[in-house]
Design a protein around this motif. Structure first.
Motif, PDB file in Angstrom:
ATOM      1  N   LEU A 137       2.009   1.945  -3.812  1.00 21.23           N
ATOM      2  CA  LEU A 137       1.447   2.382  -4.502  1.00 21.23           C
ATOM      3  C   LEU A 137       1.389   3.831  -4.140  1.00 21.23           C
ATOM      4  O   LEU A 137       0.747   4.477  -5.167  1.00 21.23           O
ATOM      5  CB  LEU A 137       0.183   1.576  -4.284  1.00 21.23           C
ATOM      6  CG  LEU A 137      -0.212   0.255  -4.933  1.00 21.23           C
ATOM      7  CD1 LEU A 137      -1.355  -0.502  -4.343  1.00 21.23           C
ATOM      8  CD2 LEU A 137       0.138  -0.160  -6.539  1.00 21.23           C
ATOM      9  N   VAL A 138       1.154   4.527  -3.128  1.00 18.94           N
ATOM     10  CA  VAL A 138       0.642   5.690  -2.762  1.00 18.94           C
ATOM     11  C   VAL A 138       1.556   6.478  -3.352  1.00 18.94           C
ATOM     12  O   VAL A 138       1.771   7.945  -4.698  1.00 18.94           O
ATOM     13  CB  VAL A 138       0.439   5.823  -0.954  1.00 18.94           C
ATOM     14  CG1 VAL A 138       0.423   7.354  -0.734  1.00 18.94           C
ATOM     15  CG2 VAL A 138      -0.764   5.235  -0.959  1.00 18.94           C
TER      16      VAL A 138
ATOM     17  N   SER B 282      -7.407   9.720   0.320  1.00 12.64           N
ATOM     18  CA  SER B 282      -6.601  10.314  -1.713  1.00 12.64           C
ATOM     19  C   SER B 282      -7.416  11.943  -1.349  1.00 12.64           C
ATOM     20  O   SER B 282      -6.222  12.505  -2.068  1.00 12.64           O
ATOM     21  CB  SER B 282      -8.165   9.477  -2.462  1.00 12.64           C
ATOM     22  OG  SER B 282      -9.455   9.873  -2.045  1.00 12.64           O
TER      23      SER B 282
ATOM     24  N   GLU C 248       2.178   7.213  -6.622  1.00 13.71           N
ATOM     25  CA  GLU C 248       0.644   8.551  -7.022  1.00 13.71           C
ATOM     26  C   GLU C 248       1.849   9.517  -7.704  1.00 13.71           C
ATOM     27  O   GLU C 248       2.966   9.988  -7.340  1.00 13.71           O
ATOM     28  CB  GLU C 248       0.012   9.225  -5.539  1.00 13.71           C
ATOM     29  CG  GLU C 248      -1.510   7.783  -5.320  1.00 13.71           C
ATOM     30  CD  GLU C 248      -1.614   8.179  -4.540  1.00 13.71           C
ATOM     31  OE1 GLU C 248      -2.850   7.460  -3.973  1.00 13.71           O
ATOM     32  OE2 GLU C 248      -1.801   9.154  -4.064  1.00 13.71           O
TER      33      GLU C 248
ATOM     34  N   VAL D 157      -7.896  -1.995   3.962  1.00 15.16           N
ATOM     35  CA  VAL D 157      -7.155  -0.558   3.663  1.00 15.16           C
ATOM     36  C   VAL D 157      -7.483   0.248   4.212  1.00 15.16           C
ATOM     37  O   VAL D 157      -6.246   0.728   4.310  1.00 15.16           O
ATOM     38  CB  VAL D 157      -7.453  -0.402   1.979  1.00 15.16           C
ATOM     39  CG1 VAL D 157      -6.701   0.104   1.346  1.00 15.16           C
ATOM     40  CG2 VAL D 157      -7.055  -2.011   1.018  1.00 15.16           C
TER      41      VAL D 157
ATOM     42  N   ILE E  11       0.645  -0.864  -0.555  1.00 11.91           N
ATOM     43  CA  ILE E  11       0.309  -0.132  -0.144  1.00 11.91           C
ATOM     44  C   ILE E  11       1.132   0.956   0.260  1.00 11.91           C
ATOM     45  O   ILE E  11       0.680   2.480  -1.034  1.00 11.91           O
ATOM     46  CB  ILE E  11      -0.681  -0.160   1.302  1.00 11.91           C
ATOM     47  CG1 ILE E  11      -2.143  -1.071   0.411  1.00 11.91           C
ATOM     48  CG2 ILE E  11      -1.328   1.340   1.384  1.00 11.91           C
ATOM     49  CD1 ILE E  11      -3.128  -0.977   2.289  1.00 11.91           C
TER      50      ILE E  11
ATOM     51  N   ILE F 193      -7.732   1.261  -4.313  1.00 15.67           N
ATOM     52  CA  ILE F 193      -6.395   0.153  -4.124  1.00 15.67           C
ATOM     53  C   ILE F 193      -6.678  -1.065  -3.687  1.00 15.67           C
ATOM     54  O   ILE F 193      -5.735  -1.895  -3.884  1.00 15.67           O
ATOM     55  CB  ILE F 193      -5.124   1.111  -2.748  1.00 15.67           C
ATOM     56  CG1 ILE F 193      -5.061   2.216  -2.792  1.00 15.67           C
ATOM     57  CG2 ILE F 193      -4.218   0.181  -1.956  1.00 15.67           C
ATOM     58  CD1 ILE F 193      -4.747   3.201  -1.484  1.00 15.67           C
TER      59      ILE F 193
ATOM     60  N   ARG G  86      -3.853   2.007   6.109  1.00 13.46           N
ATOM     61  CA  ARG G  86      -3.499   4.056   5.637  1.00 13.46           C
ATOM     62  C   ARG G  86      -3.649   4.676   6.687  1.00 13.46           C
ATOM     63  O   ARG G  86      -2.064   4.982   6.709  1.00 13.46           O
ATOM     64  CB  ARG G  86      -4.563   3.990   4.682  1.00 13.46           C
ATOM     65  CG  ARG G  86      -4.126   5.200   4.064  1.00 13.46           C
ATOM     66  CD  ARG G  86      -4.983   5.763   3.173  1.00 13.46           C
ATOM     67  NE  ARG G  86      -6.167   6.037   3.031  1.00 13.46           N
ATOM     68  CZ  ARG G  86      -6.787   6.843   4.073  1.00 13.46           C
ATOM     69  NH1 ARG G  86      -6.799   7.770   4.759  1.00 13.46           N
ATOM     70  NH2 ARG G  86      -8.612   6.261   4.655  1.00 13.46           N
TER      71      ARG G  86
ATOM     72  N   LEU H 210      -5.227   7.521  -6.043  1.00 15.85           N
ATOM     73  CA  LEU H 210      -5.688   6.021  -5.862  1.00 15.85           C
ATOM     74  C   LEU H 210      -6.465   6.234  -4.381  1.00 15.85           C
ATOM     75  O   LEU H 210      -5.975   7.026  -3.069  1.00 15.85           O
ATOM     76  CB  LEU H 210      -4.480   5.268  -5.663  1.00 15.85           C
ATOM     77  CG  LEU H 210      -3.795   4.776  -6.553  1.00 15.85           C
ATOM     78  CD1 LEU H 210      -3.289   3.627  -6.276  1.00 15.85           C
ATOM     79  CD2 LEU H 210      -4.609   4.575  -7.715  1.00 15.85           C
TER      80      LEU H 210
ATOM     81  N   ASP I 296      -9.573   4.468  -1.494  1.00 19.06           N
ATOM     82  CA  ASP I 296      -9.133   3.348  -1.055  1.00 19.06           C
ATOM     83  C   ASP I 296      -9.586   2.069  -1.711  1.00 19.06           C
ATOM     84  O   ASP I 296      -9.237   0.469  -2.486  1.00 19.06           O
ATOM     85  CB  ASP I 296      -9.953   3.000   0.336  1.00 19.06           C
ATOM     86  CG  ASP I 296      -9.134   4.261   1.212  1.00 19.06           C
ATOM     87  OD1 ASP I 296      -7.894   4.382   1.204  1.00 19.06           O
ATOM     88  OD2 ASP I 296      -9.497   4.419   2.078  1.00 19.06           O
TER      89      ASP I 296
END
Length: 512
Positions: free
Chosen positions: A454-455, A497, A458, A485, A451, A469, A489, A464, A466
């Motif tokens: 992925l963030v 987001s 960005e 998630v 996670i 994701i 997070r 993204l 939730d």
């Protein structure tokens, strides 16, 4: 029916927690420092226990022994064992806390350059030709250095110079006694005024003078006041900056549109103001921190062996060495005349032998648990956190033939030094996240790392949610719910987001 007394012989089994057994259980969960203190207390109480230093080789350095080596002199038994230090965690909630507004600030400042003791040590060791005699062995030059100045001492010196009125000086001293380590005033002004019999005007006057002391920002009652004091000292507390400091909650939420409207500035000016805010010190008093936190000491060392496996050893530097002096017991017991004295000596010898056995059992148990963890987390040691496997206490306990509570005590506050860094043993125990393809489950720690990646990848145009994701994780074979998630997070202090989009757009605008 006649009643009669008679004797009956029965056999039964029961688990009795003897004091020795309770001591052995307690030793399992002690940290390194706690174990050292416990052994010192036992040595002071028991005449047959003493510490032994390892013999030095020709170069004056103690030889490094393998963890399972033991020396047994003719009249003495001696033993080595270990324990670690503790660590702390940080808050992961999104608010106007220091961690959220100052994410890059570690909360402490580096100490100044080498002190007087360091300079003297260098002069003794690096200048052998200055005609001075060599420093005696075991001589602690650091003992001659002055004690570090505390925040209270530093403020006390300024109070003595700034106040000539005894009443105001008394109020200032009372306020200084209520400073926390970060320099914030943790006190109720009305309560102090009532206790000292002072009026509000005198309290306000004393506080106003104290808030001009160095380091700038101390005696603030909250984060906003601390930042305002520093901005005033820099002559940068204009109306726009006042509005920004008054709405730190919006800054924590990355609501830059509202901040631009409230401050009456454009995007470029707002970014300059944010840079000024981040340049301030949210914990001005920490510069006088005494560094009382203890360093993390690894109890287990893991390194790659020549045959491709992992060598797991106890850290020899954390093994206290304890001697049981049998010859002294023989000498003293021969001179004892009273039965009470003989019983006392026998009890002391039994207690000493039990402590040595308990320490030996503790070391073996730690090594056994650590070896099983390394065996199960081999992929993590080779490839990293993405290959961390789900693991629980029961699985390790069943594999090594111990109770789950024993494994829990062993892994508490124990640390392992690996090629990938130092980790607490509890780090390797993570929950399992099911695989969407019916394969092997994934570790929750590995999912958190995914996670985070992925963030980090960005862009301002592609932030993204939730749900997005969740879809990407499921495409990678991880079956996870949206609420999980969101929980992960928030635990990693990653904003939502919406907040991330605002911040990335503002940063992208500043880069143009």
């Amino acid at each position: 029916m006649a009643l009669a007394a008679k004797l009956q012989l029965r056999q039964s089994q029961s688990l009795v927690m003897t004091p020795q057994l309770m001591q052995s259980i307690r030793l399992l969960q002690l940290t390194h420092l706690e174990l050292e203190r416990f052994i010192d207390e036992e040595i002071e109480r028991n005449p047959f226990l003493e510490r032994a230093e390892p013999p030095e080789d020709a170069a004056g350095e103690p030889p490094r022994k393998e963890p399972d080596e033991r020396e047994t002199p003719a009249s003495e038994d001696w033993f080595e064992t270990d324990a670690p230090a503790s660590a702390e965690t940080m808050s992961d909630r999104l608010d106007t806390s220091l961690e959220n507004l100052f994410p890059d600030d570690p909360g402490t400042t580096e100490a100044p350059g080498p002190g007087l003791a360091d300079q003297w040590t260098d002069s003794w060791t690096s200048s052998p030709g200055n005609g001075s005699a060599a420093m005696p062995q075991g001589y602690d030059m650091e003992a001659m250095a002055a004690a570090a100045t505390t925040l209270r001492d530093h403020v006390g010196e300024q109070i003595a110079l700034a106040f000539h009125d005894p009443a105001l000086r008394l109020i200032a001293a009372e306020l200084a006694d209520n400073l926390d380590n970060a320099g914030y005033l943790q006190a109720d002004m009305a309560e102090i005024a009532e206790r000292l019999g002072a009026d509000r005007a005198a309290m306000a006057k004393a506080l106003a003078v104290c808030q001009t002391f160095e380091p700038t920002g101390i005696f603030a009652r909250d984060l906003g006041e601390c930042l305002a004091l520093q901005l005033v000292a820099r002559d940068r507390f204009d109306p726009a900056m006042q509005a920004l400091v008054a709405h730190l909650d919006l800054l924590a939420k990355r609501n830059f549109q509202s901040l631009k409207r409230l401050c009456g500035v454009d995007e470029e000016d707002l970014l300059d103001m944010l840079a000024e805010i981040r340049a301030l010190d949210p914990r001005p008093g920490m510069v006088f921190s005494d560094g009382g936190s203890e360093p993390v000491i690894a109890d287990i060392e893991v390194r790659a062996a020549a045959d491709g496996t992992w060598a797991v050893e106890l850290n020899p530097e954390t093994l206290p060495r304890v001697l049981v002096d049998q010859s002294y017991f023989t000498h003293v017991s021969a001179t004892a005349k009273q039965q009470a004295d003989k019983d006392f000596l026998a009890e002391c010898l039994q207690s000493a032998n039990w402590l040595v056995r308990s320490l030996d059992q503790r070391a073996k148990t730690i090594l056994k648990v650590a070896s099983e963890i390394v065996r199960r987390q081999d992929a993590f040691l080779v490839h990293g956190v993405r290959h961390l496997k789900p693991l629980n206490l029961k699985a390790v306990a069943d594999a090594i033939g111990m109770h789950e509570s024993t494994v829990s005590r062993v892994t508490a506050n124990k640390y392992m030094l690996t090629p990938r860094g130092v980790f607490e043993l509890r780090y390797f125990f993570t929950a399992a996240i099911a695989s969407s393809e019916g394969g092997e489950a994934h570790s929750s720690e590995a999912v958190r790392d995914r996670i985070r990646q992925l963030v980090d990848e960005e862009t301002a145009a592609d932030v993204l949610s939730d749900d997005a994701i969740v879809d990407m994780l499921k495409a990678g074979g991880i079956d996870i719910a949206r609420r999980t998630v969101a929980k992960y997070r928030e635990a990693m202090a990653i904003p939502s987001s919406v907040q991330r989009r605002r911040e990335k757009r503002a940063l992208a605008g500043a880069g143009r």
